[in-house]
Structures are given as C-alpha cells and as structure tokens.
Design a protein around this motif. Structure first.
Motif, PDB file in Angstrom:
ATOM      1  N   ALA A 124       0.830  -1.212   0.000  1.00 58.48           N
ATOM      2  CA  ALA A 124       0.000   0.000   0.000  1.00 58.48           C
ATOM      3  C   ALA A 124       0.861   1.257   0.000  1.00 58.48           C
ATOM      4  N   SER A 125       0.589   2.129  -0.943  1.00 57.30           N
ATOM      5  CA  SER A 125       1.197   3.465  -0.959  1.00 57.30           C
ATOM      6  C   SER A 125       0.150   4.462  -0.492  1.00 57.30           C
ATOM      7  N   LEU A 126       0.533   5.317   0.445  1.00 58.68           N
ATOM      8  CA  LEU A 126      -0.390   6.322   0.981  1.00 58.68           C
ATOM      9  C   LEU A 126       0.203   7.711   0.814  1.00 58.68           C
ATOM     10  N   VAL A 127      -0.512   8.579   0.128  1.00 57.35           N
ATOM     11  CA  VAL A 127      -0.093   9.968  -0.044  1.00 57.35           C
ATOM     12  C   VAL A 127      -1.217  10.868   0.451  1.00 57.35           C
ATOM     13  N   ASN A 128      -0.895  11.742   1.391  1.00 56.24           N
ATOM     14  CA  ASN A 128      -1.894  12.679   1.919  1.00 56.24           C
ATOM     15  C   ASN A 128      -1.703  14.030   1.256  1.00 56.24           C
ATOM     16  N   CYS A 129      -2.608  14.380   0.346  1.00 53.24           N
ATOM     17  CA  CYS A 129      -2.542  15.645  -0.384  1.00 53.24           C
ATOM     18  C   CYS A 129      -3.475  16.640   0.296  1.00 53.24           C
ATOM     19  N   ILE A 130      -2.891  17.566   1.047  1.00 56.78           N
ATOM     20  CA  ILE A 130      -3.679  18.471   1.872  1.00 56.78           C
ATOM     21  C   ILE A 130      -3.124  19.887   1.773  1.00 56.78           C
ATOM     22  N   ASN A 131      -4.006  20.877   1.798  1.00 53.15           N
ATOM     23  CA  ASN A 131      -3.555  22.264   1.815  1.00 53.15           C
ATOM     24  C   ASN A 131      -2.728  22.532   3.061  1.00 53.15           C
ATOM     25  N   VAL A 145      -6.630  11.648   0.531  1.00 53.73           N
ATOM     26  CA  VAL A 145      -5.684  10.558   0.791  1.00 53.73           C
ATOM     27  C   VAL A 145      -5.778   9.574  -0.367  1.00 53.73           C
ATOM     28  N   VAL A 146      -4.678   9.421  -1.095  1.00 56.70           N
ATOM     29  CA  VAL A 146      -4.637   8.488  -2.227  1.00 56.70           C
ATOM     30  C   VAL A 146      -3.953   7.207  -1.766  1.00 56.70           C
ATOM     31  N   ILE A 147      -4.675   6.105  -1.816  1.00 57.24           N
ATOM     32  CA  ILE A 147      -4.150   4.796  -1.415  1.00 57.24           C
ATOM     33  C   ILE A 147      -4.055   3.932  -2.666  1.00 57.24           C
ATOM     34  N   ARG A 148      -2.853   3.540  -2.981  1.00 52.03           N
ATOM     35  CA  ARG A 148      -2.550   2.899  -4.259  1.00 52.03           C
ATOM     36  C   ARG A 148      -1.989   1.499  -4.046  1.00 52.03           C
ATOM     37  N   CYS A 237     -11.858  11.195 -13.406  1.00 50.50           N
ATOM     38  CA  CYS A 237     -11.293  11.505 -12.093  1.00 50.50           C
ATOM     39  C   CYS A 237     -10.271  12.627 -12.182  1.00 50.50           C
ATOM     40  N   CYS A 238      -9.392  12.565 -13.169  1.00 48.99           N
ATOM     41  CA  CYS A 238      -8.361  13.614 -13.321  1.00 48.99           C
ATOM     42  C   CYS A 238      -8.999  14.964 -13.608  1.00 48.99           C
ATOM     43  N   MET A 239     -10.047  14.971 -14.442  1.00 47.03           N
ATOM     44  CA  MET A 239     -10.745  16.221 -14.733  1.00 47.03           C
ATOM     45  C   MET A 239     -11.430  16.764 -13.485  1.00 47.03           C
ATOM     46  N   GLN A 240     -12.082  15.893 -12.723  1.00 44.30           N
ATOM     47  CA  GLN A 240     -12.766  16.313 -11.498  1.00 44.30           C
ATOM     48  C   GLN A 240     -11.782  16.805 -10.441  1.00 44.30           C
ATOM     49  N   LEU A 241     -10.609  16.191 -10.376  1.00 44.96           N
ATOM     50  CA  LEU A 241      -9.588  16.637  -9.437  1.00 44.96           C
ATOM     51  C   LEU A 241      -9.174  18.074  -9.705  1.00 44.96           C
ATOM     52  N   VAL A 242      -8.979  18.382 -10.962  1.00 44.03           N
ATOM     53  CA  VAL A 242      -8.556  19.734 -11.326  1.00 44.03           C
ATOM     54  C   VAL A 242      -9.687  20.742 -11.122  1.00 44.03           C
ATOM     55  N   ALA A 243     -10.935  20.316 -11.386  1.00 40.84           N
ATOM     56  CA  ALA A 243     -12.073  21.240 -11.313  1.00 40.84           C
ATOM     57  C   ALA A 243     -12.608  21.408  -9.895  1.00 40.84           C
ATOM     58  N   LYS A 244     -12.738  20.292  -9.149  1.00 38.05           N
ATOM     59  CA  LYS A 244     -13.369  20.344  -7.832  1.00 38.05           C
ATOM     60  C   LYS A 244     -12.754  19.288  -6.904  1.00 38.05           C
ATOM     61  N   ASN A 263      -0.009  12.307  -8.048  1.00 37.13           N
ATOM     62  CA  ASN A 263       0.777  13.451  -8.523  1.00 37.13           C
ATOM     63  C   ASN A 263      -0.112  14.626  -8.890  1.00 37.13           C
ATOM     64  N   THR A 264      -1.274  14.339  -9.486  1.00 34.41           N
ATOM     65  CA  THR A 264      -2.216  15.412  -9.826  1.00 34.41           C
ATOM     66  C   THR A 264      -2.741  16.084  -8.567  1.00 34.41           C
ATOM     67  N   ALA A 265      -3.154  15.275  -7.591  1.00 29.09           N
ATOM     68  CA  ALA A 265      -3.678  15.825  -6.343  1.00 29.09           C
ATOM     69  C   ALA A 265      -2.613  16.611  -5.594  1.00 29.09           C
ATOM     70  N   ALA A 266      -1.364  16.126  -5.619  1.00 32.20           N
ATOM     71  CA  ALA A 266      -0.273  16.831  -4.944  1.00 32.20           C
ATOM     72  C   ALA A 266      -0.031  18.196  -5.578  1.00 32.20           C
ATOM     73  N   GLY A 267      -0.066  18.248  -6.910  1.00 32.08           N
ATOM     74  CA  GLY A 267       0.119  19.520  -7.598  1.00 32.08           C
ATOM     75  C   GLY A 267      -0.965  20.529  -7.254  1.00 32.08           C
ATOM     76  N   ILE A 268      -2.185  20.042  -7.087  1.00 29.57           N
ATOM     77  CA  ILE A 268      -3.320  20.908  -6.742  1.00 29.57           C
ATOM     78  C   ILE A 268      -3.199  21.429  -5.316  1.00 29.57           C
TER      79      ILE A 268
END
Length: 368
Positions: A124-131, A145-148, A237-244, A263-268
């Motif tokens: 399991a890879s866990l990345v917490n993308c948070i402001n 939280v992206v769990i991959r 999903c990628c479009m929704q991540l960028v939009a909302k 990576n997309t969520a982290a950039g946002i």
C-alpha cells in the motif's frame, strides 16, 4: 473514609519503599514500539537531492532528540538490484526512510523502488494531499488521501518482445491484492473518521482486469456501511480533481492510476515538495516523499543545495507516528508547518530562494 486513609498511611510508614527497589510493571504490560526504547531505522539517501533531504531529516531528528537511530546504506538507481544487506536491514528494522532513487528510462535496468516493494511485500502506498496553511493554492479545503496498490498492475514488469517491433506488456490484477488494498483503504477511512472512499478504475475498457478490482472493492465496502462508497473512471477523475478536488476524501486505486492521481492531487494541494507519503505492508514500511518518488531533482538544485526538504520532513513525522512516538511526530509536523506559514524561509518551488540548510535551521529554531 478518614480511617481508611490513616490505615493506608500507617502501612506505608511501617513498610517504606526502598529507593533501590526496581519499579515493577503490571503482569499484563506488553512493551510496544514507541515505549521509549530507541528504534533503528534503515536509511537510504538515494540519488540527486536524496542525500540533501535525508541529511536534513537527520539534523532535525538529532536536534529534537528523537529516539531514532539511522542505519545508512548507499544505494543508487543505476544498480542492477538492491543489495541483499539492504533488504536484510529493512527486514530486521521493519522501517526504512528513503530518498529518491532514479529509474533510468528504457534500457534493461528495472526500478529499484519496485524491487523493494515486491521483495518486502509493501502493498500500500499512501499519499496525503492536503492544503498547508500559509501556502497559497488555487483550491482550498483539499484533503485527499490516495491509497494505491503497490505490487501489481502495469507495474508488474512483465514485458517481452513478441517479434521485432512488437512488444507485449502484461497488466496483472488479482482478487487477493485487490481485496487487500480495498480493505486497507476502508480500514484507514474508518480509523481516521473519513466519510467516503472512491475507487478509481477504467472498467469500461478493461472489463476483466479493472472489473475484478471494482468487484473486490464492492465486496469490501459492504462491511463498512457507515462509509460512503463510489466509483469514478480514471480520466473523469483527473478532470474532477482539477475542477473540484474538495469532493474527494479517500481514493483507492490500482498501481498506475494511483501514481497519476497522487501526482495530480499533490500539484493541486501545493506541490510534490510538501506532500508526505508512506509505503506499508504487513510487516515493513518505507517512508519517502509522497508524490514523484522517482524525482531526484536536477544538477543545478544539487549544486546550489536548494532542495526542498519539507516533504521528507513530513514523511518523517508519519514515520515517527508509525513507530508510536506521537509527541515527537507532532513537534516535527508543527515546526515544519510554522516555518511554511511564516513564509520567511522557503525554497524556490514554494516561491522563495532559500537553501536546504536554511530551511533546516528554521525548522530547528521552530522546534525550540
């Protein structure tokens, strides 16, 4: 009540405890990681900026007197395989802190990152993308939280040339691994008071492989009626991540999609330089920068010593919490967030011009 107190006092005076008597613990006491005993952690500085950011962690750990001792091993991305003594060290210590390992594009050298995950069954890879407070971003209220799944899918590495000019690459999805990562995602959501789990897929095209992944997620979801479960196709999903992005909570994904989504969520949320991450299995864990783990920077950043250590410092806080040293984890995390919020000391990727060492000095000052 008064008589009882006097009786207890008389017994104590009649049999005073010796100052040399060893302290005894309850018969049910069971020592656990984080009980105060220092823990040894395998350290892999890695390539490029890796030695800079892992060195930053070592300095901060020493400054806060964290009960962690590092066992250092030099590993480089161009190696054919991870040295056996490194694998044995992680198996012995159970926990590893790692800088980036470069993966050559093309050629015959396989990813050492993947070798570590497969060898240790770190699924399991866990990345917490948070402001992060104080860091301006286009979207607010991002806490994803992206769990991959870490061990199969397109990253299985099963490729061969059928005939010259024709290459076949196999995507492997199993019910066992799909159910295991789904269970981990729902259990994480349950234990961390998260409200929703979203499965990311491409089952409209890959009907058998991603269909099996979805089927596994649906079966596991039935055991968690208090958590909302939904599904989304990866391109939408990628479009929704960028939009909302604020609509997402916990996301569970197969291997390749998780890399793209994280990576997309982290950039946002503020950039890969501030996103912590961890990779865990049943027995072992590796902590590293959350997104773009193969990114080892460029020669200019290394020469100028201006790598951003924030992501690995926050990943180290995750590691301390994993080792059950929550007080040290909170101190480190709060100090890093204070430095970012003050805005006086930032590396170039966050709008500043500070060196790695200047950021480290600022974090140490915030600890004090």
């Amino acid at each position: 009540m008064a008589r009882r107190s006097v009786s207890i006092l008389n017994r104590l005076l009649a049999n005073p405890p010796s100052p040399f008597t060893a302290l005894s613990r309850s018969i049910t006491y069971m020592p656990r990681p984080g009980d105060g005993a220092p823990r040894t952690v395998t350290l892999i500085p890695g390539d490029g900026i890796g030695p800079l950011v892992t060195g930053a962690v070592e300095q901060v750990m020493e400054a806060m007197h964290a009960p962690v001792h590092f066992e250092r091993y030099e590993v480089r991305g161009h190696m054919r395989k991870v040295p056996e003594e490194v694998i044995e060290s992680v198996k012995r210590n159970k926990v590893c802190l790692k800088g980036g390992l470069a993966t050559p594009v093309g050629g015959g050298v396989s990813s050492l990152n993947m070798q570590l995950r497969k060898e240790l069954d770190i699924f399991a890879s866990l990345v917490n993308c948070i402001n992060v407070p104080g860091l301006a971003t286009r979207h607010e209220n991002v806490d994803i939280v992206v769990i991959r799944e870490n061990t199969e899918g397109e990253y299985s590495g099963l490729e061969h040339e059928v005939v010259p000019g024709v290459v076949e690459s196999l995507k492997v999805i199993t019910k066992f691994c799909s159910e295991r990562i789904a269970r981990y995602a729902f259990e994480y959501a349950y234990l961390n008071n998260r409200k929703k789990v979203t499965a990311v897929h491409k089952a409209n095209i890959m009907k058998l492989a991603d269909g099996l992944f979805l089927e596994s997620c649906r079966e596991v979801a039935k055991n968690y009626p208090g958590i909302t479960y939904n599904e989304i196709i990866v391109d939408n999903c990628c479009m929704q991540l960028v939009a909302k992005p604020e609509q997402f909570d916990v996301m569970v994904t197969p291997n390749l999609y998780g890399n793209l989504v994280a990576n997309t969520a982290a950039g946002i949320a503020g950039g890969t330089g501030v996103m912590p991450g961890g990779n865990v299995g049943a027995e072992h864990a590796i902590f590293e920068q959350g997104a773009s783990t193969g990114n080892v920077g460029n020669d200019k950043i290394v020469e100028q010593k201006k790598a951003n250590p924030v992501a690995l410092l926050l990943s180290s806080a995750m590691m301390l919490r994993h080792l059950r040293f929550p007080t040290f984890a909170d101190r480190l995390e709060n100090a890093v967030k204070q430095v970012i919020q003050e805005g006086k000391c930032r590396t170039k990727d966050l709008g500043g011009d500070c060196t790695t060492q200047e950021v480290v000095d600022a974090v140490i000052a915030a600890l004090e």
